[in-house]
Scaffold this motif. Structure first.
Motif, PDB file in Angstrom:
ATOM      1  N   ASP A   1       6.025  -5.524   5.908  1.00 54.89           N
ATOM      2  CA  ASP A   1       6.574  -4.217   5.413  1.00 54.89           C
ATOM      3  C   ASP A   1       5.451  -3.241   4.598  1.00 54.89           C
ATOM      4  OD1 ASP A   1       7.434  -5.866   3.411  1.00 54.89           O
ATOM      5  OD2 ASP A   1       8.717  -4.270   2.551  1.00 54.89           O
ATOM      6  N   GLY A   2       4.676  -4.142   3.838  1.00 50.93           N
ATOM      7  CA  GLY A   2       3.857  -3.537   3.003  1.00 50.93           C
ATOM      8  C   GLY A   2       2.221  -3.202   3.553  1.00 50.93           C
ATOM      9  N   ILE A   3       1.901  -3.429   4.795  1.00 54.61           N
ATOM     10  CA  ILE A   3       0.862  -3.479   5.610  1.00 54.61           C
ATOM     11  C   ILE A   3       0.231  -1.777   5.564  1.00 54.61           C
ATOM     12  CG2 ILE A   3      -0.635  -3.444   7.510  1.00 54.61           C
ATOM     13  CD1 ILE A   3       1.102  -6.203   8.251  1.00 54.61           C
ATOM     14  N   GLU A   4       1.379  -1.054   5.896  1.00 55.81           N
ATOM     15  CA  GLU A   4       0.766   0.118   6.287  1.00 55.81           C
ATOM     16  C   GLU A   4       0.278   0.984   4.992  1.00 55.81           C
ATOM     17  OE1 GLU A   4       2.541   4.390   8.166  1.00 55.81           O
ATOM     18  OE2 GLU A   4       4.023   2.910   7.900  1.00 55.81           O
ATOM     19  N   GLU A   5       1.077   0.892   3.863  1.00 55.24           N
ATOM     20  CA  GLU A   5       0.753   1.628   2.708  1.00 55.24           C
ATOM     21  C   GLU A   5      -0.807   1.078   2.008  1.00 55.24           C
ATOM     22  OE1 GLU A   5       2.341   2.063  -2.137  1.00 55.24           O
ATOM     23  OE2 GLU A   5       3.607   1.046  -0.568  1.00 55.24           O
ATOM     24  N   LEU A   6      -0.861  -0.244   2.072  1.00 57.65           N
ATOM     25  CA  LEU A   6      -2.021  -0.934   1.484  1.00 57.65           C
ATOM     26  C   LEU A   6      -3.267  -0.572   2.329  1.00 57.65           C
ATOM     27  CD1 LEU A   6      -2.563  -2.431  -0.954  1.00 57.65           C
ATOM     28  CD2 LEU A   6      -2.266  -4.604   0.604  1.00 57.65           C
ATOM     29  N   ALA A   7      -2.821  -0.505   3.728  1.00 61.53           N
ATOM     30  CA  ALA A   7      -3.994  -0.052   4.816  1.00 61.53           C
ATOM     31  C   ALA A   7      -4.496   1.297   4.467  1.00 61.53           C
ATOM     32  CB  ALA A   7      -3.608  -0.429   6.045  1.00 61.53           C
ATOM     33  N   ASP A   8      -3.507   2.167   4.563  1.00 62.20           N
ATOM     34  CA  ASP A   8      -3.935   3.648   3.886  1.00 62.20           C
ATOM     35  C   ASP A   8      -4.611   3.807   2.774  1.00 62.20           C
ATOM     36  OD1 ASP A   8      -2.686   4.015   6.324  1.00 62.20           O
ATOM     37  OD2 ASP A   8      -0.943   5.171   5.576  1.00 62.20           O
ATOM     38  N   LEU A   9      -4.385   3.038   1.719  1.00 69.26           N
ATOM     39  CA  LEU A   9      -5.065   2.817   0.485  1.00 69.26           C
ATOM     40  C   LEU A   9      -6.401   2.705   0.704  1.00 69.26           C
ATOM     41  CD1 LEU A   9      -2.876   1.273  -2.168  1.00 69.26           C
ATOM     42  CD2 LEU A   9      -3.804   3.827  -2.308  1.00 69.26           C
ATOM     43  N   VAL A  10      -6.829   1.434   1.445  1.00 63.54           N
ATOM     44  CA  VAL A  10      -8.039   0.949   1.776  1.00 63.54           C
ATOM     45  C   VAL A  10      -8.868   2.023   2.342  1.00 63.54           C
ATOM     46  CG1 VAL A  10      -9.457  -0.876   2.769  1.00 63.54           C
ATOM     47  CG2 VAL A  10      -7.280  -1.454   1.428  1.00 63.54           C
ATOM     48  N   GLY A  11      -8.221   2.638   3.481  1.00 62.50           N
ATOM     49  CA  GLY A  11      -8.736   3.192   4.376  1.00 62.50           C
ATOM     50  C   GLY A  11      -9.360   4.485   3.613  1.00 62.50           C
ATOM     51  N   ALA A  12      -8.778   5.061   2.577  1.00 60.69           N
ATOM     52  CA  ALA A  12      -8.940   6.313   1.926  1.00 60.69           C
ATOM     53  C   ALA A  12      -9.791   6.007   0.624  1.00 60.69           C
ATOM     54  CB  ALA A  12      -7.756   7.053   1.436  1.00 60.69           C
TER      55      ALA A  12
END
Length: 239
Positions: A148-159
């Motif tokens: 459940d924490g992947i999306e938020e963390l991935a978006d942070l890395v991506g930006a």
């Protein structure tokens, strides 16, 4: 050929046979799977031999071991992966040599990695470490965020400036519903990777599987396997 080079060459050949056989069984091309040799606790001389034998990806999990080893092997055509739990006070050092950090599992770490990557003028690849034994909002026994924490963390890395979101990593969990069910765990990771790629199409890397379970990882679809003991031998005890 030295005794150690002969030993490593033989071990590498056996691992290569296992990966090739697993690819055939899974209907995959051998080129779809990249071998990362985990060289923790072993000397720079072994890394040098591995490079001579054609290894191009090596991994470390402790900065105090990795930093001097990477410096001693700076002339070699290697890609260095950091796979251990990473403290923010070690980030500056790790960014100095790591091409990929596979253990990104919290926002504070993303911030620190981005700051140091920009300072160093480098682009660092990042994998979100997924803990399949983590409860909602929790972290795993060996690091990682729950699904459940992947999306938020991935978006942070991506930006984040200086960082590149490459994909996902997991370690087969020792507890929870996937304990002892390595292939099921890796198949779950592949499903999560499919979800991730809807928002981040370039994040295609899936790092899963080690010496004992690389076949299950290949069967599930992993793009990278992390093998230490099967190549280098049983690790000397630390302490």
């Amino acid at each position: 050929m030295t005794d150690r080079k002969t030993e490593l060459a033989a071990n590498l050949a056996k691992v290569e046979e296992r990966i090739a056989a697993a690819c055939i069984a899974a209907g995959r091309e051998r080129e779809e799977v990249t071998l990362i040799v985990v060289t923790k606790t072993y000397p720079a001389s072994d890394v040098r031999i591995l490079s001579e034998l054609g290894v191009r990806h090596v991994a470390e999990n402790r900065d105090q071991d990795a930093a001097p080893k990477a410096a001693a092997c700076a002339d070699l055509p290697l890609k260095w992966h950091f796979v251990g739990q990473l403290q923010t006070n070690k980030v500056r050092s790790v960014v100095g040599y790591a091409d990929v950090v596979q253990s990104v599992d919290r926002s504070r770490l993303v911030t620190a990695l981005s700051k140091e990557a920009v300072r160093a003028g480098r682009e660092v690849g990042c994998l979100v470490q997924v803990a399949l034994d983590a409860g909602a909002g929790g972290r795993g026994e060996r690091g990682g965020v729950g699904p459940d924490g992947i999306e938020e963390l991935a978006d942070l890395v991506g930006a984040a400036p200086g960082l590149r979101l490459d994909g996902l990593m997991t370690v087969a969990p020792l507890a929870g519903e996937y304990a002892g069910r390595e292939q099921a765990a890796f198949e779950r990771l592949m499903d999560l990777s499919t979800d991730l790629r809807r928002a981040h199409p370039a994040a295609t890397m899936v790092s899963a599987g080690m010496s004992a379970d690389l076949e299950q990882a290949v069967a599930a679809g992993a793009t990278h396997v992390r093998v230490g003991t099967a190549v280098l031998g049983v690790r000397p005890r630390l302490g």
